[in-house]
Write an enzyme that holds these catalytic residues in place. Structure first.
Site, mmCIF file in Angstrom:
data_model
loop_
_atom_site.group_PDB
_atom_site.id
_atom_site.type_symbol
_atom_site.label_atom_id
_atom_site.label_comp_id
_atom_site.label_asym_id
_atom_site.label_seq_id
_atom_site.Cartn_x
_atom_site.Cartn_y
_atom_site.Cartn_z
ATOM 1 N N GLU A 174 0.837 -1.203 0.000
ATOM 2 C CA GLU A 174 0.000 0.000 0.000
ATOM 3 C C GLU A 174 0.874 1.256 0.000
ATOM 4 O OE1 GLU A 174 -2.628 0.138 3.343
ATOM 5 O OE2 GLU A 174 -3.854 1.740 2.499
ATOM 6 N N GLY A 203 -8.392 5.544 7.023
ATOM 7 C CA GLY A 203 -9.202 5.502 8.222
ATOM 8 C C GLY A 203 -8.621 4.516 9.233
ATOM 9 N N THR A 206 -2.015 4.168 8.222
ATOM 10 C CA THR A 206 -1.353 5.300 7.575
ATOM 11 C C THR A 206 0.018 4.851 7.098
ATOM 12 O OG1 THR A 206 -0.844 7.651 7.790
ATOM 13 C CG2 THR A 206 -0.341 6.285 9.701
ATOM 14 N N GLN A 207 0.441 5.379 5.952
ATOM 15 C CA GLN A 207 1.696 4.942 5.334
ATOM 16 C C GLN A 207 2.650 6.110 5.122
ATOM 17 O OE1 GLN A 207 -1.112 2.411 5.369
ATOM 18 N NE2 GLN A 207 -1.457 3.714 3.633
#
Ligand SMILES: Nc1ncnc2c1ncn2[C@@H]1O[C@H](COP(=O)(O)OP(=O)(O)O)[C@@H](O)[C@H]1O
Ligand SMILES: [Ca+2]
Length: 497
Positions: A174, A203, A206-207
């Site tokens: 991702e 939501g 987080t990356q």
């Protein structure tokens, strides 16, 4: 005088030989240029299409991409043609009745049939990638997650497109594909330019992904993704924090305030005057907080807004663990992170929240960002609602928390300083395509980014045609000159006295 006229009539341009040579020459030039133009004319543009469904934790979106059919491997760039937002919540919310997850996709699948030309349907690849919502459901209840996938697969397989699979993306994928998308759309990969880092706030997770000169992957191999794209090697640092998407982070922040199982809380992250009743079992129904569920608690509690940025930030800080780093540098929770380097693009919820709060201008000093958040958080709820009638109440009620969370995650979690913060750009789209992992995912699966730089013709089409024309004219002039011995003797022109 009559001798003169006679000589003029014998003008060499009018001899049969030169007339023939000129006519043939002109025909040859016209023929040569016509062939050059027609043979090398860019063919009438035909497109290929690809579809990716982004099954996020909060919602699903279907993206249709298109790219020129003849040059997909080198010069043509894939771009977003259409996006369809699936009605309702993310597919993980259908755990209790999985078939509804499949049903929810049908309207967008039908819309896609209208956008992609009929004769291309069967050759258009169709992918579904699920992110952190399904990662959490899979951890919590893998049978339910399998059933949701089964329903989704059946719905997708019944479409005329070429179904290529539905799966959960890993956090690394991702993060890495979000980075590929941003740099591909900015044309940084093909040109071998310095790359832009990618910050994605969802939501549920987080990356953060970026290339750093002092990261070769050896210190933390699990954070390393290597690519060879257009002849350049990239060693990407990437990490996905599960439970640190903004919805799950909010759960943690509220969980932090309900540890003793109270009936009421005064929440500094909600605007003054905001009031709601929350159910304990709903709040704690997530692997991100389930182990903290208070033993003795009523069924629900009252949440009343207090609207205090400073106090909200204190609680937000408490969901990060800044101790126990076994590496040379860490972001938080003992996760390795090399020194931040270069520019960053921050998208998805980063963009939604910061653009709502008028905070996308990162040249603004961090102190000013804090002042603006302080002011937003302390604004009475009734006033907020009146000022933003068109905005969904659910989002509206959370912007004080979300802004505080973003600022804290960036500056204290990832260690952005006033200087590096100004290198972040909050973005939604790049050249008409949404920033996100979907495009990078499709480019990778369709092998659309070659490992080696493609051979490009040394000249553009217009340059090629001009050179052929000039050469033809020059050749013709040379030819005429070479026939000089056949020319009538002009030197014999009588002197006019
Ligand atoms: N207009 C908006 N304002 C605020 N938040 C938004 C808006 N639109 C979408 N979001 C949020 O963006 C996030 C998108 O996350 P999503 O991609 O569904 O999850 P994940 O990537 O973690 O699987 C969610 O938190 C959603 O609430
Ligand atoms: Ca997402």
């Amino acid at each position: 005088m009559s001798a003169q006229r006679e000589m003029k009539e014998k003008n060499h341009w009018k001899t049969p030989v030169t007339i023939i040579i000129t006519v043939i020459g002109v025909i040859v030039i016209v023929a040569l240029v016509t062939v050059a133009v027609l043979q090398n004319k860019p063919l009438l543009q035909k497109y290929k299409y690809g579809i990716v469904l982004d099954a996020g934790s909060s919602h699903t979106a279907l993206y249709i991409y298109k790219w020129p059919a003849e040059k997909d491997n080198n010069t043509g760039r894939a771009e977003q043609m259409h996006v369809c937002k699936v009605k309702g919540q993310g597919i993980s919310s259908y755990a209790a009745n999985p078939w509804k997850a499949g049903e929810s996709l049908r309207a967008c699948m039908e819309e896609a049939e209208q956008w992609v030309p009929g004769k291309r349907h069967h050759e258009t690849p169709l992918y579904l990638g699920a992110t952190a919502g399904m990662r959490l459901l899979n951890m919590e209840n893998s049978t339910a997650s399998d059933k949701v996938f089964q329903a989704v697969k059946e719905a997708l397989q019944s479409s005329p497109f070429s179904y290529q699979g539905a799966r959960i993306l890993s956090g690394q994928e991702e993060g890495a594909f979000g980075w590929v998308t941003v740099n591909y759309l900015d044309d940084r990969l093909k040109q071998g330019l310095e790359t832009t880092g990618a910050l994605d706030l969802g939501g549920a997770s987080t990356q953060i992904s970026f290339v750093s000169d002092n990261f070769d992957g050896s210190e933390s191999p699990s954070n390393s993704v290597t690519f060879r794209l257009y002849g350049n090697d990239y060693n990407l640092y990437t990490h996905s924090f599960l439970c640190y998407g903004k919805d799950q982070a909010l759960r943690s922040v509220v969980a932090h305030q309900t540890q003793s199982g109270p009936e009421k809380i005064l929440d500094p992250c909600s605007n003054p005057g905001y009031n709601t009743i929350k159910n304990y079992s709903v709040l704690y129904d997530s692997p991100c907080v389930s182990n903290r569920k208070p033993q003795k608690a009523p069924a629900s509690f009252h949440l009343t807004g207090k609207g205090n940025f400073g106090e909200c930030q204190k609680i937000v800080r408490s969901i990060f663990n800044f101790t126990n780093c076994k590496y040379s540098h860490c972001s938080f929770n003992g996760v390795f992170q090399p020194h931040l380097q270069g520019a960053f693009g921050a998208f998805s919820a980063y963009y939604f929240v910061m653009s709502f709060l008028n905070l996308t201008d990162t040249s603004m000093p961090l102190e000013t960002v804090k002042e603006k958040l302080t002011s937003y958080c302390s604004t009475p709820w009734e006033q907020i609602k009146q000022q933003h009638r068109a905005v969904k109440e659910k989002y509206l009620a959370e912007y004080c928390f979300s802004g505080t969370y973003i600022l804290t995650l960036l500056t204290e979690g990832y260690n952005f300083t006033s200087e590096s913060y100004s290198k972040i750009k909050f973005i939604k789209k790049i050249k008409g395509s949404d920033a996100g992992w979907t495009l990078g995912y499709m480019l990778n699966l369709t092998n659309m980014i070659p490992a080696e730089a493609p051979d490009t013709p040394p000249l553009p089409h217009a340059g090629y045609v001009s050179i052929v024309t000039i050469m033809a004219i020059l050749l013709f002039i040379l030819f005429i000159l070479s026939l000089r011995p056949l020319w009538p003797r002009c030197s014999k022109l009588p002197q006019v006295v």
